[in-house]
Write a protein that holds these residues in place. Structure first.
Motif, short mmCIF file in Angstrom:
data_model
loop_
_atom_site.label_atom_id
_atom_site.label_comp_id
_atom_site.label_asym_id
_atom_site.label_seq_id
_atom_site.Cartn_x
_atom_site.Cartn_y
_atom_site.Cartn_z
N LEU A 47 -7.95 4.77 -10.65
CA LEU A 47 -7.73 3.84 -11.76
C LEU A 47 -6.24 3.57 -11.95
O LEU A 47 -5.83 2.41 -12.17
CB LEU A 47 -8.33 4.39 -13.05
CG LEU A 47 -9.86 4.43 -13.13
CD1 LEU A 47 -10.31 5.11 -14.42
CD2 LEU A 47 -10.42 3.01 -13.08
N LEU A 48 -5.44 4.62 -11.86
CA LEU A 48 -3.99 4.43 -11.98
C LEU A 48 -3.46 3.57 -10.84
O LEU A 48 -2.61 2.70 -11.05
CB LEU A 48 -3.30 5.81 -11.97
CG LEU A 48 -1.77 5.80 -12.10
CD1 LEU A 48 -1.37 5.18 -13.44
CD2 LEU A 48 -1.22 7.21 -11.98
N THR A 49 -3.99 3.78 -9.63
CA THR A 49 -3.59 2.96 -8.48
C THR A 49 -3.95 1.49 -8.71
O THR A 49 -3.18 0.59 -8.37
CB THR A 49 -4.27 3.47 -7.20
OG1 THR A 49 -3.95 4.85 -7.01
CG2 THR A 49 -3.82 2.66 -6.00
N THR A 50 -5.12 1.25 -9.31
CA THR A 50 -5.54 -0.13 -9.60
C THR A 50 -4.57 -0.82 -10.53
O THR A 50 -4.16 -1.97 -10.28
CB THR A 50 -6.95 -0.11 -10.22
OG1 THR A 50 -7.87 0.48 -9.32
CG2 THR A 50 -7.41 -1.54 -10.54
N TYR A 51 -4.17 -0.14 -11.60
CA TYR A 51 -3.23 -0.74 -12.54
C TYR A 51 -1.85 -0.97 -11.91
O TYR A 51 -1.20 -1.99 -12.18
CB TYR A 51 -3.09 0.14 -13.78
CG TYR A 51 -4.27 0.04 -14.72
CD1 TYR A 51 -4.52 -1.12 -15.46
CD2 TYR A 51 -5.15 1.11 -14.87
CE1 TYR A 51 -5.60 -1.21 -16.31
CE2 TYR A 51 -6.25 1.02 -15.72
CZ TYR A 51 -6.46 -0.14 -16.44
OH TYR A 51 -7.54 -0.22 -17.28
N PHE A 59 -7.03 7.85 -1.60
CA PHE A 59 -8.20 8.73 -1.71
C PHE A 59 -8.08 9.93 -0.78
O PHE A 59 -8.31 11.08 -1.17
CB PHE A 59 -9.46 7.94 -1.41
CG PHE A 59 -10.72 8.76 -1.42
CD1 PHE A 59 -11.31 9.13 -2.62
CD2 PHE A 59 -11.31 9.18 -0.23
CE1 PHE A 59 -12.47 9.90 -2.64
CE2 PHE A 59 -12.46 9.95 -0.23
CZ PHE A 59 -13.05 10.31 -1.44
N LEU A 60 -7.69 9.69 0.47
CA LEU A 60 -7.56 10.78 1.44
C LEU A 60 -6.44 11.74 1.05
O LEU A 60 -6.57 12.96 1.21
CB LEU A 60 -7.32 10.21 2.84
CG LEU A 60 -8.48 9.41 3.44
CD1 LEU A 60 -8.08 8.85 4.80
CD2 LEU A 60 -9.73 10.26 3.56
N VAL A 61 -5.33 11.20 0.54
CA VAL A 61 -4.21 12.05 0.13
C VAL A 61 -4.62 12.95 -1.04
O VAL A 61 -4.31 14.15 -1.07
CB VAL A 61 -2.99 11.19 -0.24
CG1 VAL A 61 -1.91 12.04 -0.91
CG2 VAL A 61 -2.41 10.52 1.00
N VAL A 62 -5.33 12.39 -2.01
CA VAL A 62 -5.76 13.18 -3.17
C VAL A 62 -6.73 14.26 -2.75
O VAL A 62 -6.63 15.42 -3.18
CB VAL A 62 -6.38 12.26 -4.24
CG1 VAL A 62 -6.98 13.08 -5.38
CG2 VAL A 62 -5.33 11.30 -4.79
N TRP A 105 -7.38 -2.58 -0.23
CA TRP A 105 -8.42 -1.63 0.18
C TRP A 105 -7.85 -0.56 1.12
O TRP A 105 -8.29 0.60 1.09
CB TRP A 105 -9.56 -2.39 0.87
CG TRP A 105 -10.29 -3.27 -0.10
CD1 TRP A 105 -10.21 -4.62 -0.21
CD2 TRP A 105 -11.21 -2.85 -1.11
NE1 TRP A 105 -11.01 -5.09 -1.22
CE2 TRP A 105 -11.64 -4.02 -1.79
CE3 TRP A 105 -11.71 -1.62 -1.51
CZ2 TRP A 105 -12.55 -3.98 -2.83
CZ3 TRP A 105 -12.62 -1.57 -2.55
CH2 TRP A 105 -13.03 -2.74 -3.20
N ILE A 106 -6.90 -0.92 1.93
CA ILE A 106 -6.25 0.08 2.78
C ILE A 106 -5.51 1.11 1.93
O ILE A 106 -5.55 2.31 2.20
CB ILE A 106 -5.29 -0.61 3.77
CG1 ILE A 106 -6.08 -1.56 4.69
CG2 ILE A 106 -4.54 0.42 4.61
CD1 ILE A 106 -5.21 -2.36 5.63
N ILE A 107 -4.82 0.63 0.90
CA ILE A 107 -4.10 1.53 0.00
C ILE A 107 -5.06 2.45 -0.73
O ILE A 107 -4.80 3.66 -0.87
CB ILE A 107 -3.25 0.72 -1.00
CG1 ILE A 107 -2.14 -0.04 -0.27
CG2 ILE A 107 -2.65 1.62 -2.07
CD1 ILE A 107 -1.36 -0.99 -1.14
#
Length: 316
Positions: free
Chosen positions: A65-69, A106-109, A99-101
């Motif tokens: 969600l933070l990435t989206t904002y 997701f993988l990093v988290v 979508w790549i980001i």
């Protein structure tokens, strides 16, 4: 002194409140809920390689969600400074990169939480194969969308024709391209059709296009007069360019007509049916005034009678 006493009291009150929250049953239930194990990842030797808990799942959702904002803020920051013609192109490219980001974040988290990503893929290998087969067309659409951006075959605002359908491109998304037809109908084109079908881009070489109207006249007509009338009909439309000038071609000797084609240049090929209609009206009017006939298909019927009194019909 008085201010120091007030600060000590506030600090003491905050500590008591914190101790009360920690000691409360509600806090204990919340902690228990956050520590619930959703899935345990193991390797081939049944060794635990990671544990997915509720708190980890909530953390992943919060980070996404933070990435989206953040992405929305970046897109707004960049597009505000871009010209109008470049803004649509950036939004299209950004939609793919977003979508790549998401995937990278997701993988990093997941990796930072101590979950072995390799074990995740291994545990879900069968599921991924099934999903891959079911979503084969989806992947084709995504790959085709990337090709569209790489080879620049289609841009927002282009007029394209595919499978006999014509539309003006309004938006190129990850899976589909949205176009609007001349009748203001939305045409949703799956991107994989660009790889399997022939695509006609009407405006890649410019907004002006060469259009034509075909007409047939009866045998015996004055072809020079027909040529003059067709040129007059093309020039009568205000939407037709004077330069390059319209031209007339004698295309063929048909079964029942002499076939002509009048070619002309217009600015807006998306609305080409309007000047074509005006020219057809003018052709009909001029042909009537000069007694030029537009024939309809004709057939000759011959009845042949033989010696046995049997009739046969021959149609030509």
């Amino acid at each position: 002194m008085q201010e120091s006493k007030v600060a000590d009291k506030i600090e003491e009150g905050v500590e008591k409140m914190g101790d009360a929250i920690v000691d409360s049953s509600a806090w204990e239930k919340l902690v228990e809920f956050l520590n619930i194990k959703i899935y345990t990842f193991t390797d081939n030797q049944d060794q635990i390689t990671g544990v997915l808990k509720v708190k980890y799942l909530l953390l992943v959702i919060l980070v996404l969600l933070l990435t989206t904002y953040v992405l929305r803020w970046v897109r707004k920051l960049v597009t505000d400074k871009l010209p109008i013609e470049d803004k649509a192109k950036f939004v299209t490219v950004f939609s793919f990169a977003r979508w790549i980001i998401y995937g990278i974040v997701f993988l990093v988290v997941i990796d930072s939480l101590g979950i072995d990503i390799t074990a995740v893929f291994a545990a879900s290998a069968a599921l991924l194969i099934g999903v891959g087969l079911a979503l084969q067309t989806l992947f084709q659409d995504i790959i085709s969308g990337v090709f569209i951006l790489v080879d620049q075959s289609v841009h927002v605002g282009d007029i394209i024709e595919i499978d006999g359908k014509v539309g003006r491109v309004e938006e190129i998304k990850l899976r589909t391209t949205r176009a609007v037809t001349i009748d203001n109908k939305v045409l949703v084109i799956p991107n994989h059709l660009y790889l399997t079908n022939s695509l006609y881009n009407w405006t890649q070489n410019g907004s002006t296009t060469r259009e034509s109207v075909d007409v047939g006249v009866a045998y015996g007509s004055d072809v020079n007069l027909v040529k003059k009338l067709l040129l007059d009909a093309a020039k009568s439309s205000k939407l037709v360019f004077k330069q390059p000038a319209p031209t007339v071609l004698f295309t063929d000797f048909g079964d029942s007509a002499l076939n002509f084609r009048v070619a002309f240049t217009i600015e807006d090929s998306f609305n080409s049916r309007i000047p074509k209609s005006e020219i057809r009206f003018a052709i009909d009017k001029l042909f009537r005034e000069h007694n030029i006939t537009i024939p309809f298909p004709q057939r000759d019927v011959h009845i042949i009678q033989d010696n046995n009194q049997n009739n046969s019909i021959s149609i030509k």
